[in-house]
Design an enzyme around this catalytic site. Structure first.
Site, PDB file in Angstrom:
ATOM      1  N   TYR A 172     -16.163  13.665 -18.100  1.00 21.94           N
ATOM      2  CA  TYR A 172     -16.688  12.290 -18.010  1.00 21.94           C
ATOM      3  C   TYR A 172     -17.766  12.232 -16.909  1.00 21.94           C
ATOM      4  CZ  TYR A 172     -16.588   7.354 -16.651  1.00 21.94           C
ATOM      5  OH  TYR A 172     -16.930   6.081 -16.292  1.00 21.94           O
ATOM      6  N   LYS A 202      -7.563   2.721 -20.311  1.00 20.25           N
ATOM      7  CA  LYS A 202      -7.831   3.043 -21.714  1.00 20.25           C
ATOM      8  C   LYS A 202      -6.561   2.887 -22.558  1.00 20.25           C
ATOM      9  CE  LYS A 202     -11.966   3.872 -20.200  1.00 20.25           C
ATOM     10  NZ  LYS A 202     -11.901   4.360 -18.863  1.00 20.25           N
ATOM     11  N   ASP A 211      -7.307  15.777 -17.255  1.00 19.51           N
ATOM     12  CA  ASP A 211      -7.513  14.365 -17.564  1.00 19.51           C
ATOM     13  C   ASP A 211      -7.077  14.176 -19.017  1.00 19.51           C
ATOM     14  OD1 ASP A 211      -8.547  11.908 -18.373  1.00 19.51           O
ATOM     15  OD2 ASP A 211     -10.267  12.031 -17.034  1.00 19.51           O
ATOM     16  N   ARG A 244       0.841  -1.216   0.000  1.00 21.43           N
ATOM     17  CA  ARG A 244       0.000   0.000   0.000  1.00 21.43           C
ATOM     18  C   ARG A 244       0.869   1.256   0.000  1.00 21.43           C
ATOM     19  NH1 ARG A 244      -2.249   2.228   4.394  1.00 21.43           N
ATOM     20  NH2 ARG A 244      -2.322   0.263   5.527  1.00 21.43           N
TER      21      ARG A 244
END
Ligand SMILES: Cc1ncc(COP(=O)(O)O)c(C=O)c1O
Length: 401
Positions: free
Chosen positions: A117, A215, A190, A63
């Site tokens: 988005y 993506k 983004d 983590r």
């Protein structure tokens, strides 16, 4: 402690420890290995202490950091021309992390492009709003109006997309960076649709670059991930936050994205070339009443697109509106496709098609969505690496169906 002590003969002990923790090899693997270990130890406890303190750069708990994930972070930071990066479990986790890092807290304001988005819109307008962050949506193509809103709201952050989802509006990043910075805000971009192959927002003044690595970076439809690229100092803040919220990318996923990145320029070059051919063809089809591809001279920001996007390319996403713009007509078209996959993602080697009203922008009130230009007849096509003639043939038979 390294290899199992040879004195252990119980099969219970052997089964757990045999073969593990081999001494450091003398060879170097050509490709970064997947380190599926949740924790790491050192021969010397001072080194482990240093890893916790940050004075020793090695990992101690996944983590907090993992060698495979770090390799991906190094790669994406290098592609974007940034100092450092932090990987997340998804693009949305990356957007959330960047917004928190940029100062989203009770009493703060965020300015967002109204056509970001759908989940980003919902994150800002619902979840963060419920936590006391005020959300202000702007037409980010109007840099002056954006600057005025930043000043009026004393916003902490402005978030836009290089190429917006799904209307493919182009962000004038140098002007938006000035608008944000003059008002004391950070600019978050983004860059999922553009990829660093077409645009590097940090070169234009952005403070944070965000990717849904699901993506184009991954590119093969087999992984979910996100990355934020920023300065070393801001990355430290993101890291401190993520240590608490735990939106980490796993090592297997990091490896898949790292592997995908090796062919990113090859794929994106080909996809963009295909997209131009497909967009031109769609623009001339009788069943299509509007084509949003920024590489066509008819796009309202064609000139800006040529300045913002490198290599004479305009992206590999093509949005278009069907003349008979009803949900039934769109469904008939989608169901008739044989090669292009009607699946909820983009940027893969396969051509993919999505109906924003049903998926990416489903969370928006339909009247509000339509007022933003995302109509019931709008279809978003992510052009893949196939032969463009085959993509066009499939579109043609489905439009005629
Ligand atoms: C532009 C953009 N940003 C962020 C996201 C969210 O990414 P993820 O699905 O990896 O959380 C998406 C998802 O479609 C997207 O299109």
């Amino acid at each position: 402690m390294t290899e199992m002590k040879t004195t252990c003969s119980s099969m219970f002990t052997v089964a757990v420890h045999a073969g593990e923790r081999a001494p450091k090899p003398e060879f170097t693997p050509v490709a970064t290995p997947i380190y599926p270990s949740s924790s790491f130890f050192y021969a010397d406890m001072e080194m482990l202490d240093g890893a916790f303190a940050g004075t020793h750069s090695g990992p101690m708990y996944t983590r907090y950091g993992n060698p495979t994930v770090s390799a991906l972070e190094t790669a994406v930071a290098a592609l974007e021309g940034g100092e450092a990066a932090l990987a997340y479990s998804s693009g949305m986790a990356a957007i959330h992390g960047a917004l928190l890092g940029a100062g989203s807290r009770a009493g703060a304001a965020i300015v967002a492009a109204y056509d970001v988005y759908g989940a980003t819109y919902a994150l800002v307008s619902t979840l963060l709003k419920d936590l006391g962050v005020s959300a202000h949506f702007v037409d980010a193509t109007d840099a002056d109006a954006t600057a005025n809103t930043v000043k009026a709201t004393r916003a902490a952050a402005v978030i836009v997309e290089t190429l917006s989802n799904p209307l493919l509006k182009v962000a004038d990043l140098p002007r938006l960076a000035r608008a944000a910075h003059d008002g004391g805000a950070a600019l978050l971009v983004d860059n999922t649709f553009a990829t660093p192959y077409l645009c590097r927002p940090l070169d234009h003044g952005a403070d944070y670059v965000i990717h849904s690595a699901t993506k184009y970076l991954g590119g093969h439809g087999d992984v979910l991930g996100g990355v934020v690229v920023t300065s070393q100092e801001r990355r430290q803040r993101l890291f401190e936050i993520n240590k608490l919220v735990g939106g980490n990318l796993g090592p297997q996923e990091a490896w898949l994205v790292l592997r995908g990145i090796k062919t990113l320029p090859l794929r994106v070059q080909r996809q963009c070339e295909n997209a131009l051919v497909v967009a031109r063809w769609l623009a001339s089809h009788a069943a299509v009443c509007r084509d949003y591809f920024p590489g066509l001279a008819s796009h309202p920001q064609y000139g800006l697109a040529t300045r913002m996007l490198n290599r004479g390319l305009s992206g590999a996403m093509v949005s278009f509106e069907l003349r008979d713009g009803t949900r039934e007509r769109v469904f008939r078209f989608l169901e008739a496709l044989k090669l292009i996959i009607p699946a909820t993602t983009l940027g893969d080697v396969y051509s993919l098609v999505l109906y924003p009203a049903m998926s990416s922008h489903r969370a928006l009130d339909p009247a509000l969505r339509r007022s933003y230009g995302i109509s019931d007849g709008l279809v978003r096509l992510s052009v893949g690496i196939e032969d463009p003639a085959d993509i066009i043939a499939d579109l043609e038979q489905a439009l005629d169906a």
